[in-house]
Design a protein around this motif. Structure first.
Motif, PDB file in Angstrom:
ATOM      1  N   SER A   5       0.865  -1.177   0.000  1.00  0.00           N
ATOM      2  CA  SER A   5       0.000   0.000   0.000  1.00  0.00           C
ATOM      3  C   SER A   5       0.900   1.224   0.000  1.00  0.00           C
ATOM      4  O   SER A   5       1.990   1.209   0.547  1.00  0.00           O
ATOM      5  CB  SER A   5      -0.905   0.023   1.244  1.00  0.00           C
ATOM      6  N   ILE A   6       0.441   2.285  -0.659  1.00  0.00           N
ATOM      7  CA  ILE A   6       1.215   3.508  -0.724  1.00  0.00           C
ATOM      8  C   ILE A   6       1.103   4.240   0.607  1.00  0.00           C
ATOM      9  O   ILE A   6       0.030   4.491   1.110  1.00  0.00           O
ATOM     10  CB  ILE A   6       0.670   4.432  -1.825  1.00  0.00           C
ATOM     11  N   ARG A   7       2.233   4.627   1.179  1.00  0.00           N
ATOM     12  CA  ARG A   7       2.253   5.438   2.392  1.00  0.00           C
ATOM     13  C   ARG A   7       3.275   6.546   2.183  1.00  0.00           C
ATOM     14  O   ARG A   7       4.363   6.319   1.669  1.00  0.00           O
ATOM     15  CB  ARG A   7       2.632   4.617   3.612  1.00  0.00           C
ATOM     16  N   GLN A 147      -7.113  -1.813   3.400  1.00  0.00           N
ATOM     17  CA  GLN A 147      -5.990  -0.885   3.388  1.00  0.00           C
ATOM     18  C   GLN A 147      -6.220   0.247   2.401  1.00  0.00           C
ATOM     19  O   GLN A 147      -5.834   1.400   2.649  1.00  0.00           O
ATOM     20  CB  GLN A 147      -4.698  -1.630   3.026  1.00  0.00           C
ATOM     21  N   LEU A 148      -6.847  -0.068   1.273  1.00  0.00           N
ATOM     22  CA  LEU A 148      -7.191   0.970   0.289  1.00  0.00           C
ATOM     23  C   LEU A 148      -8.053   2.045   0.940  1.00  0.00           C
ATOM     24  O   LEU A 148      -7.891   3.243   0.656  1.00  0.00           O
ATOM     25  CB  LEU A 148      -7.928   0.336  -0.889  1.00  0.00           C
ATOM     26  N   LYS A 149      -8.951   1.641   1.821  1.00  0.00           N
ATOM     27  CA  LYS A 149      -9.838   2.611   2.464  1.00  0.00           C
ATOM     28  C   LYS A 149      -9.085   3.466   3.486  1.00  0.00           C
ATOM     29  O   LYS A 149      -9.570   4.535   3.866  1.00  0.00           O
ATOM     30  CB  LYS A 149     -11.008   1.887   3.135  1.00  0.00           C
ATOM     31  N   VAL A 150      -7.923   3.023   3.903  1.00  0.00           N
ATOM     32  CA  VAL A 150      -7.097   3.833   4.803  1.00  0.00           C
ATOM     33  C   VAL A 150      -6.339   4.897   4.006  1.00  0.00           C
ATOM     34  O   VAL A 150      -6.276   6.064   4.397  1.00  0.00           O
ATOM     35  CB  VAL A 150      -6.096   2.945   5.574  1.00  0.00           C
ATOM     36  N   ASP A 151      -5.771   4.476   2.868  1.00  0.00           N
ATOM     37  CA  ASP A 151      -4.917   5.370   2.087  1.00  0.00           C
ATOM     38  C   ASP A 151      -5.614   6.031   0.903  1.00  0.00           C
ATOM     39  O   ASP A 151      -5.142   7.042   0.392  1.00  0.00           O
ATOM     40  CB  ASP A 151      -3.712   4.595   1.552  1.00  0.00           C
ATOM     41  N   GLY A 152      -6.719   5.423   0.422  1.00  0.00           N
ATOM     42  CA  GLY A 152      -7.365   5.909  -0.791  1.00  0.00           C
ATOM     43  C   GLY A 152      -6.667   5.433  -2.046  1.00  0.00           C
ATOM     44  O   GLY A 152      -7.053   5.786  -3.163  1.00  0.00           O
ATOM     45  N   TYR A 153      -5.641   4.559  -1.867  1.00  0.00           N
ATOM     46  CA  TYR A 153      -4.770   4.169  -2.970  1.00  0.00           C
ATOM     47  C   TYR A 153      -4.095   2.860  -2.604  1.00  0.00           C
ATOM     48  O   TYR A 153      -3.674   2.681  -1.462  1.00  0.00           O
ATOM     49  CB  TYR A 153      -3.729   5.279  -3.131  1.00  0.00           C
ATOM     50  N   CYS A 178      -2.409  -0.386  -9.863  1.00  0.00           N
ATOM     51  CA  CYS A 178      -2.900   0.529  -8.831  1.00  0.00           C
ATOM     52  C   CYS A 178      -4.417   0.644  -8.855  1.00  0.00           C
ATOM     53  O   CYS A 178      -5.029   0.643  -9.917  1.00  0.00           O
ATOM     54  CB  CYS A 178      -2.308   1.912  -9.009  1.00  0.00           C
ATOM     55  N   GLU A 179      -4.998   0.738  -7.675  1.00  0.00           N
ATOM     56  CA  GLU A 179      -6.413   1.100  -7.527  1.00  0.00           C
ATOM     57  C   GLU A 179      -6.458   2.388  -6.721  1.00  0.00           C
ATOM     58  O   GLU A 179      -5.831   2.498  -5.668  1.00  0.00           O
ATOM     59  CB  GLU A 179      -7.199  -0.011  -6.836  1.00  0.00           C
ATOM     60  N   ILE A 180      -7.202   3.345  -7.235  1.00  0.00           N
ATOM     61  CA  ILE A 180      -7.316   4.661  -6.613  1.00  0.00           C
ATOM     62  C   ILE A 180      -8.778   5.033  -6.517  1.00  0.00           C
ATOM     63  O   ILE A 180      -9.529   4.868  -7.479  1.00  0.00           O
ATOM     64  CB  ILE A 180      -6.593   5.730  -7.460  1.00  0.00           C
ATOM     65  N   CYS A 181      -9.209   5.535  -5.365  1.00  0.00           N
ATOM     66  CA  CYS A 181     -10.588   6.002  -5.193  1.00  0.00           C
ATOM     67  C   CYS A 181     -10.571   7.477  -4.818  1.00  0.00           C
ATOM     68  O   CYS A 181      -9.742   7.913  -4.014  1.00  0.00           O
ATOM     69  CB  CYS A 181     -11.310   5.194  -4.109  1.00  0.00           C
ATOM     70  N   VAL A 182     -11.487   8.242  -5.407  1.00  0.00           N
ATOM     71  CA  VAL A 182     -11.545   9.676  -5.148  1.00  0.00           C
ATOM     72  C   VAL A 182     -12.963  10.103  -4.789  1.00  0.00           C
ATOM     73  O   VAL A 182     -13.941   9.550  -5.288  1.00  0.00           O
ATOM     74  CB  VAL A 182     -11.056  10.493  -6.363  1.00  0.00           C
ATOM     75  N   ASP A 183     -13.051  11.086  -3.928  1.00  0.00           N
ATOM     76  CA  ASP A 183     -14.336  11.639  -3.524  1.00  0.00           C
ATOM     77  C   ASP A 183     -14.941  12.420  -4.685  1.00  0.00           C
ATOM     78  O   ASP A 183     -14.251  13.203  -5.343  1.00  0.00           O
ATOM     79  CB  ASP A 183     -14.132  12.554  -2.311  1.00  0.00           C
ATOM     80  N   ASN A 184     -16.223  12.199  -4.950  1.00  0.00           N
ATOM     81  CA  ASN A 184     -16.873  12.849  -6.094  1.00  0.00           C
ATOM     82  C   ASN A 184     -17.053  14.350  -5.896  1.00  0.00           C
ATOM     83  O   ASN A 184     -17.268  15.085  -6.869  1.00  0.00           O
ATOM     84  CB  ASN A 184     -18.228  12.205  -6.368  1.00  0.00           C
TER      85      ASN A 184
END
Length: 208
Positions: A5-7, A147-153, A178-184
């Protein structure tokens, strides 16, 4: 498969870019337990391929709307021709419409610490994927999604696909997913993680 995970505190310098890999939806009706190393079981996921041909068929001033209220993964494929992202809108479960080009810019201009930012137009297979839920891609395990939900990435390394590429240890290339989630609303990391308030992207690339 090596997964990380990216930190922002990490000092590892990896040279990678991002694009999209094929992901298969898994039919089912239950999900894995939190922290599980198994892939979550999701409702039946549909897959749609979006190309410039679909946009060229629109009338002047018309937008192509991608309905993210459904269990659908959209593959944006620019392998045959550049895609006019300014004419694509994302329609969320809450009825909000977001310009794809605007959200792409928010992702590419985000802070990724020591890592390069995603560049959607430089994908190794010239496509990337979009969904309203990262589990729809069928790539990350439940613990990785947590972990994605912790970092967003979430970033992971995999061996290059054979036979086109030699083993990573031989040619020095890094194949990154990579999987990345962003707020709309904000374009940053999701705030509440409530369904319909964010959009996720799956991208991959190989740097040599």
């Amino acid at each position: 498969m090596i997964r990380h995970s990216i930190r922002s505190s990490r000092s590892i310098a990896l040279c990678f870019s991002l694009g999209v890999i094929a992901a298969v939806g898994i039919a089912g009706c239950t999900a894995s337990e939190p922290g599980s190393d198994e892939l979550p079981v999701e409702p039946s996921v549909q897959h749609q391929r979006i190309t410039q041909d679909k946009i060229a068929a629109l009338s002047e001033g018309q937008f192509l709307s991608l309905d993210l209220s459904e269990n659908t993964v959209f593959a944006i494929d620019y392998s045959k021709a550049p895609v006019d992202y300014s004419r694509i809108k994302l329609s969320t479960r809450e009825g909000k419409e977001v310009l794809l080009e605007t959200q792409m810019a928010a992702v590419e201009n985000g802070d990724y610490g020591d890592y390069p930012a995603p560049v959607f137009r430089e994908a190794s297979d010239q496509r990337f994927r979009i969904a309203s839920d990262p589990a729809y891609f069928g790539v990350l395990t439940q613990s990785e999604l947590d972990q994605l939900k912790v970092d967003g990435y979430f970033y992971s390394e995999t061996p290059p696909p054979a036979p086109q590429s030699r083993p990573q240890s031989d040619d020095g290339c890094v194949h990154a997913v990579c999987e990345i989630c962003v707020d709309n609303d904000t374009g940053g990391s999701p705030v509440t993680w409530e369904q319909g308030t964010y959009t996720c992207y799956l991208v991959e690339h190989t740097w040599c």
